[in-house]
Design an enzyme around this catalytic site. Sequence first.
Site, PDB file in Angstrom:
ATOM      1  N   HIS A 114       6.931   5.811   1.541  1.00 28.90           N
ATOM      2  CA  HIS A 114       7.715   4.692   1.006  1.00 28.90           C
ATOM      3  C   HIS A 114       8.590   5.156  -0.162  1.00 28.90           C
ATOM      4  CE1 HIS A 114       4.054   2.453   2.630  1.00 28.90           C
ATOM      5  NE2 HIS A 114       5.045   1.884   3.292  1.00 28.90           N
ATOM      6  N   GLN A 127      10.440   1.107  16.288  1.00 28.03           N
ATOM      7  CA  GLN A 127      10.846   0.008  15.399  1.00 28.03           C
ATOM      8  C   GLN A 127      12.264   0.234  14.883  1.00 28.03           C
ATOM      9  OE1 GLN A 127       8.233  -1.711  12.194  1.00 28.03           O
ATOM     10  NE2 GLN A 127       9.454  -0.389  10.879  1.00 28.03           N
ATOM     11  N   ALA A 184       0.861  -1.191   0.000  1.00 26.03           N
ATOM     12  CA  ALA A 184       0.000   0.000   0.000  1.00 26.03           C
ATOM     13  C   ALA A 184       0.899   1.244   0.000  1.00 26.03           C
ATOM     14  CB  ALA A 184      -0.973  -0.005   1.177  1.00 26.03           C
TER      15      ALA A 184
END
Length: 277
Positions: free
Chosen positions: A35, A151, A30
Amino acid sequence: MDLKLVHTRAELAAAREKLGRLALVPTMGALHEGHRSLIRIARERADHVAVSIFVNPLQFGPNEDFARYPRTLDADVEVCAAEGVALVFAPSAEEMYAADRSVTVSAGPMGDVHEGAFRPGHFDGVLTVVLKLFNLVRPDVAVFGQKDAQQLAMIRRMVADLDVPVEIVGAPTVREPDGLAMSSRNRYLSAEDRAVALALSRALHEGAKHARPAEILTAARAVLDAAGPALSVDYLILVDPETFTEVSDDHRGEAVLAVAARVGGTRLIDNVPLSLG
Ligand code: AMP
């Protein structure tokens, strides 16, 4: 060079052999501008870029959005082709995980706090899939977004503690013009939810105007409170960017102001890096 889309370990190994210095951008697909920015940073760091697209079941809790997480492989491959990606690895869950698998990576104490406290087992799942992707793709460099700050810190910790020979690069958060951090989950938001969700980035922005930890947290909290009951805050924290321990009020130097909240049925996270002088 044309993009190669592969689904299996064997295809991946054959395609990887032909590439030199390689940068990996792991994603769950997605794909959005955030990104794309990671892919551009990856291109500067290596001869070729590989993108993995895998909605990793291990990092979702039983009541989370694994089943409804957006899966848009054709559009994602087009984005990758437009960004000059050489290799896309999009395995099935069966290809990634043997039915009798039993060993996983343990994230340790940093995996149990903040994001990890609200998502038990999440970071074990993230680190397990990232280590597997590193072993399968064998990248020289891997790029991760600051958007998922805990993360990123956990991946740096794993690479250091387990001597993983991959250089980790952090990339700044890409936002919508109104400040909302881009996320694949933003597509779940109704117009009303989206207006409420703006409180996250606004809170970080207000907090960042202050110098002392207590003032930063108070200013950010006031913005979250003003959003009313439609916004359910999981945490608002000011932490050391490497250890994710909360900083003391006399802290000087780097810190991360991070927030997680639920709007409608959607859970959103955001953060800003701060330099406290
Ligand atoms: P995801 O597909 O959500 O698992 O994210 C894949 C990678 O993209 C992770 O390293 C994320 O931190 C990063 N990422 C997600 N959203 C953004 C954003 N708005 N800006 C920069 N990086 C992002």
